[in-house]
Design a protein around this motif. Structure first.
Motif, PDB file in Angstrom:
ATOM      1  N   LEU A  11     -18.497 -14.874 -46.419  1.00  0.00           N
ATOM      2  CA  LEU A  11     -17.493 -13.865 -46.094  1.00  0.00           C
ATOM      3  C   LEU A  11     -18.039 -12.744 -45.247  1.00  0.00           C
ATOM      4  N   THR A  48     -11.410 -20.070 -45.064  1.00  0.00           N
ATOM      5  CA  THR A  48     -12.093 -19.338 -46.129  1.00  0.00           C
ATOM      6  C   THR A  48     -12.375 -20.280 -47.303  1.00  0.00           C
ATOM      7  N   GLU A  55      -8.805 -17.264 -42.304  1.00  0.00           N
ATOM      8  CA  GLU A  55      -8.941 -15.891 -41.808  1.00  0.00           C
ATOM      9  C   GLU A  55      -8.591 -15.868 -40.326  1.00  0.00           C
TER      10      GLU A  55
END
Length: 238
Positions: A11, A48, A55
Protein backbone atom coordinates in the motif's frame (compact mmCIF):
# COMPACT_ATOMS: atom_id res chain seq x y z
CA UNK A 1 7.16 -11.27 6.11
CA UNK A 2 3.61 -12.06 7.23
CA UNK A 3 0.49 -11.30 5.16
CA UNK A 4 -0.39 -8.19 7.15
CA UNK A 5 3.10 -6.72 6.68
CA UNK A 6 3.03 -7.57 2.98
CA UNK A 7 -0.26 -5.74 2.49
CA UNK A 8 1.04 -2.66 4.29
CA UNK A 9 4.20 -2.69 2.19
CA UNK A 10 2.22 -2.88 -1.03
CA UNK A 11 0.00 0.00 0.00
CA UNK A 12 2.83 2.42 0.68
CA UNK A 13 5.02 1.33 -2.23
CA UNK A 14 6.24 4.54 -3.91
CA UNK A 15 4.93 5.04 -7.42
CA UNK A 16 8.44 5.05 -8.85
CA UNK A 17 8.95 1.46 -7.69
CA UNK A 18 5.47 0.13 -8.38
CA UNK A 19 5.12 -3.06 -10.39
CA UNK A 20 4.35 -2.83 -14.10
CA UNK A 21 0.68 -2.44 -14.94
CA UNK A 22 -1.05 -5.78 -15.51
CA UNK A 23 -3.45 -6.38 -18.41
CA UNK A 24 -6.37 -6.37 -15.95
CA UNK A 25 -5.27 -3.05 -14.46
CA UNK A 26 -4.85 -1.58 -17.94
CA UNK A 27 -8.36 -2.72 -18.82
CA UNK A 28 -9.83 -1.12 -15.68
CA UNK A 29 -7.97 2.11 -16.44
CA UNK A 30 -9.44 2.17 -19.94
CA UNK A 31 -12.93 1.68 -18.53
CA UNK A 32 -12.78 4.10 -15.62
CA UNK A 33 -11.12 7.15 -17.19
CA UNK A 34 -14.10 8.11 -19.44
CA UNK A 35 -16.41 7.84 -16.42
CA UNK A 36 -14.59 10.50 -14.43
CA UNK A 37 -14.95 14.26 -14.86
CA UNK A 38 -14.22 15.36 -18.41
CA UNK A 39 -10.52 15.88 -18.99
CA UNK A 40 -9.44 13.90 -15.92
CA UNK A 41 -6.33 11.84 -16.62
CA UNK A 42 -5.81 8.67 -14.60
CA UNK A 43 -2.14 8.25 -13.71
CA UNK A 44 -2.37 4.64 -12.63
CA UNK A 45 -4.71 1.82 -11.67
CA UNK A 46 -3.50 -0.79 -9.19
CA UNK A 47 -5.30 -3.83 -7.86
CA UNK A 48 -5.40 -3.67 -4.06
CA UNK A 49 -5.06 -6.66 -1.72
CA UNK A 50 -8.52 -6.07 -0.25
CA UNK A 51 -12.13 -6.60 -1.32
CA UNK A 52 -11.38 -6.82 -5.04
CA UNK A 53 -10.95 -3.05 -5.25
CA UNK A 54 -8.71 -1.23 -7.68
CA UNK A 55 -6.90 1.94 -6.65
CA UNK A 56 -7.39 4.74 -9.18
CA UNK A 57 -4.74 7.42 -8.80
CA UNK A 58 -5.17 10.93 -10.17
CA UNK A 59 -2.15 12.93 -9.08
CA UNK A 60 -1.99 12.42 -5.32
CA UNK A 61 -5.74 11.73 -5.08
CA UNK A 62 -6.97 8.18 -4.65
CA UNK A 63 -10.39 6.66 -5.32
CA UNK A 64 -11.43 3.05 -5.80
CA UNK A 65 -13.43 1.06 -8.33
CA UNK A 66 -14.41 -2.52 -9.14
CA UNK A 67 -13.03 -4.64 -11.99
CA UNK A 68 -15.78 -3.49 -14.37
CA UNK A 69 -15.52 0.17 -13.29
CA UNK A 70 -19.25 0.19 -12.60
CA UNK A 71 -18.89 1.80 -9.18
CA UNK A 72 -16.61 4.47 -7.73
CA UNK A 73 -15.74 4.45 -4.05
CA UNK A 74 -14.61 7.79 -2.62
CA UNK A 75 -13.33 7.69 0.93
CA UNK A 76 -10.91 5.93 3.25
CA UNK A 77 -10.14 2.23 3.51
CA UNK A 78 -9.61 1.53 7.20
CA UNK A 79 -8.53 -1.72 8.82
CA UNK A 80 -11.32 -2.48 11.29
CA UNK A 81 -8.94 -4.49 13.48
CA UNK A 82 -6.41 -1.77 14.23
CA UNK A 83 -7.95 1.43 12.76
CA UNK A 84 -5.04 1.84 10.34
CA UNK A 85 -6.09 4.17 7.53
CA UNK A 86 -4.55 2.63 4.41
CA UNK A 87 -5.86 5.38 2.15
CA UNK A 88 -4.20 8.10 4.22
CA UNK A 89 -0.92 6.17 4.25
CA UNK A 90 -1.05 5.92 0.48
CA UNK A 91 -2.03 9.56 -0.10
CA UNK A 92 0.71 10.76 2.29
CA UNK A 93 3.23 8.77 0.30
CA UNK A 94 1.98 10.18 -3.01
CA UNK A 95 2.07 13.72 -1.58
CA UNK A 96 5.73 13.61 -0.62
CA UNK A 97 8.13 16.00 -2.28
CA UNK A 98 11.89 15.95 -2.73
CA UNK A 99 12.86 18.64 -0.24
CA UNK A 100 16.25 19.21 -1.86
CA UNK A 101 14.50 20.20 -5.10
CA UNK A 102 12.59 23.09 -3.52
CA UNK A 103 13.89 26.48 -4.77
CA UNK A 104 14.94 27.62 -1.30
CA UNK A 105 16.68 30.67 -2.74
CA UNK A 106 13.18 32.00 -3.48
CA UNK A 107 12.06 31.68 0.13
CA UNK A 108 12.56 33.75 3.24
CA UNK A 109 14.94 32.01 5.65
CA UNK A 110 14.85 32.18 9.43
CA UNK A 111 17.18 30.22 11.73
CA UNK A 112 16.49 29.78 15.42
CA UNK A 113 18.89 28.01 17.80
CA UNK A 114 21.02 25.36 16.06
CA UNK A 115 18.62 25.27 13.10
CA UNK A 116 18.91 21.49 12.70
CA UNK A 117 15.18 20.90 12.24
CA UNK A 118 14.20 22.19 8.80
CA UNK A 119 10.79 23.01 7.38
CA UNK A 120 9.41 24.90 4.40
CA UNK A 121 6.06 26.68 4.65
CA UNK A 122 3.71 28.00 2.01
CA UNK A 123 1.95 31.06 3.45
CA UNK A 124 -0.29 33.82 2.12
CA UNK A 125 0.07 37.30 3.67
CA UNK A 126 -3.73 37.48 4.04
CA UNK A 127 -4.00 34.09 5.76
CA UNK A 128 -5.25 34.28 9.35
CA UNK A 129 -4.21 30.70 10.10
CA UNK A 130 -0.72 31.50 8.78
CA UNK A 131 -0.47 34.39 11.22
CA UNK A 132 -1.52 32.06 14.04
CA UNK A 133 1.09 29.50 12.97
CA UNK A 134 3.73 32.22 12.73
CA UNK A 135 3.09 32.98 16.41
CA UNK A 136 3.38 29.27 17.20
CA UNK A 137 6.81 29.18 15.58
CA UNK A 138 7.98 31.84 18.03
CA UNK A 139 7.91 29.11 20.70
CA UNK A 140 9.85 26.52 18.69
CA UNK A 141 13.64 26.37 19.03
CA UNK A 142 16.43 24.77 16.98
CA UNK A 143 14.62 25.20 13.68
CA UNK A 144 15.27 26.57 10.21
CA UNK A 145 12.17 27.92 8.48
CA UNK A 146 11.94 28.58 4.75
CA UNK A 147 8.84 30.61 3.92
CA UNK A 148 7.39 30.64 0.42
CA UNK A 149 4.98 33.53 -0.09
CA UNK A 150 2.15 31.77 -1.89
CA UNK A 151 -0.42 34.32 -3.04
CA UNK A 152 -3.77 32.57 -3.45
CA UNK A 153 -6.27 34.24 -1.10
CA UNK A 154 -6.78 37.82 -2.24
CA UNK A 155 -6.00 40.20 -5.09
CA UNK A 156 -3.59 42.20 -2.96
CA UNK A 157 -1.69 39.17 -1.62
CA UNK A 158 0.90 39.43 -4.40
CA UNK A 159 1.29 43.17 -3.72
CA UNK A 160 1.95 42.60 -0.03
CA UNK A 161 4.39 39.81 -0.82
CA UNK A 162 6.17 41.96 -3.38
CA UNK A 163 6.57 44.85 -0.95
CA UNK A 164 7.99 42.48 1.68
CA UNK A 165 10.36 40.73 -0.74
CA UNK A 166 11.75 44.06 -1.89
CA UNK A 167 12.67 45.36 1.58
CA UNK A 168 16.22 45.36 2.92
CA UNK A 169 15.28 42.88 5.68
CA UNK A 170 12.65 40.51 4.28
CA UNK A 171 12.38 38.34 7.37
CA UNK A 172 11.74 41.32 9.62
CA UNK A 173 9.22 42.77 7.17
CA UNK A 174 7.35 39.44 7.01
CA UNK A 175 7.21 39.11 10.80
CA UNK A 176 6.23 42.79 11.16
CA UNK A 177 3.25 42.10 8.94
CA UNK A 178 2.26 38.61 10.05
CA UNK A 179 2.77 39.18 13.79
CA UNK A 180 2.10 42.89 14.21
CA UNK A 181 0.10 44.01 11.17
CA UNK A 182 2.76 46.50 10.11
CA UNK A 183 2.78 46.72 6.31
CA UNK A 184 6.00 47.07 4.32
CA UNK A 185 6.65 50.17 2.24
CA UNK A 186 5.63 50.14 -1.41
CA UNK A 187 8.31 48.47 -3.52
CA UNK A 188 10.08 50.18 -6.38
CA UNK A 189 8.78 49.22 -9.85
CA UNK A 190 12.20 47.83 -10.76
CA UNK A 191 12.17 45.19 -8.02
CA UNK A 192 11.75 41.61 -9.26
CA UNK A 193 10.07 38.95 -7.13
CA UNK A 194 9.61 35.16 -7.31
CA UNK A 195 5.83 35.52 -6.94
CA UNK A 196 4.89 33.82 -10.21
CA UNK A 197 7.50 31.11 -9.75
CA UNK A 198 6.18 30.24 -6.28
CA UNK A 199 2.59 30.32 -7.47
CA UNK A 200 3.41 27.77 -10.18
CA UNK A 201 5.41 25.69 -7.72
CA UNK A 202 2.50 25.58 -5.31
CA UNK A 203 0.14 24.42 -8.06
CA UNK A 204 2.62 21.75 -9.14
CA UNK A 205 2.91 20.48 -5.56
CA UNK A 206 -0.88 20.61 -5.19
CA UNK A 207 -0.76 23.06 -2.30
CA UNK A 208 -4.44 23.92 -1.97
CA UNK A 209 -4.40 25.87 1.29
CA UNK A 210 -2.19 27.86 3.60
CA UNK A 211 -0.29 27.25 5.73
CA UNK A 212 1.13 24.03 4.33
CA UNK A 213 4.33 22.75 5.94
CA UNK A 214 6.87 20.47 4.26
CA UNK A 215 9.41 18.55 6.33
CA UNK A 216 12.91 17.39 5.43
CA UNK A 217 11.65 13.87 4.65
CA UNK A 218 9.27 15.31 2.04
CA UNK A 219 6.09 14.79 4.04
CA UNK A 220 3.58 17.59 4.41
CA UNK A 221 1.29 18.87 7.14
CA UNK A 222 -1.56 21.22 6.20
CA UNK A 223 -3.04 23.74 8.59
CA UNK A 224 -1.97 25.74 11.63
CA UNK A 225 -0.71 22.93 13.86
CA UNK A 226 0.09 23.82 17.49
CA UNK A 227 3.50 23.47 19.19
CA UNK A 228 2.76 19.95 20.45
CA UNK A 229 1.63 18.80 17.02
CA UNK A 230 4.77 20.22 15.45
CA UNK A 231 7.04 18.65 18.06
CA UNK A 232 5.26 15.30 17.67
CA UNK A 233 5.84 15.45 13.94
CA UNK A 234 9.54 16.23 14.41
CA UNK A 235 9.82 13.30 16.83
CA UNK A 236 8.27 10.95 14.29
CA UNK A 237 10.99 11.85 11.79
CA UNK A 238 13.82 10.54 13.98
Amino acid sequence: MNIKSLIAALLILPAAFALAETPQEAAVKKLVEPRLNEGTKVDSVTKTPYAGLFEVRVGSDVIYTDEKAQYLFIGNVIDARNSKNYTKIRVDELSRVKFADLPLESALKTVRGNGKRVIAIFEDPNCGYCKRFRKTLQDVDNITVYTFMYNILAEDSSIKSRNIWCTADRNKAWDDWMLNGKAAATAAPSCDTPNEKIFELGKKLRVSGTPTVFFADGSRLPGAVDVKGLEDKFSSLK
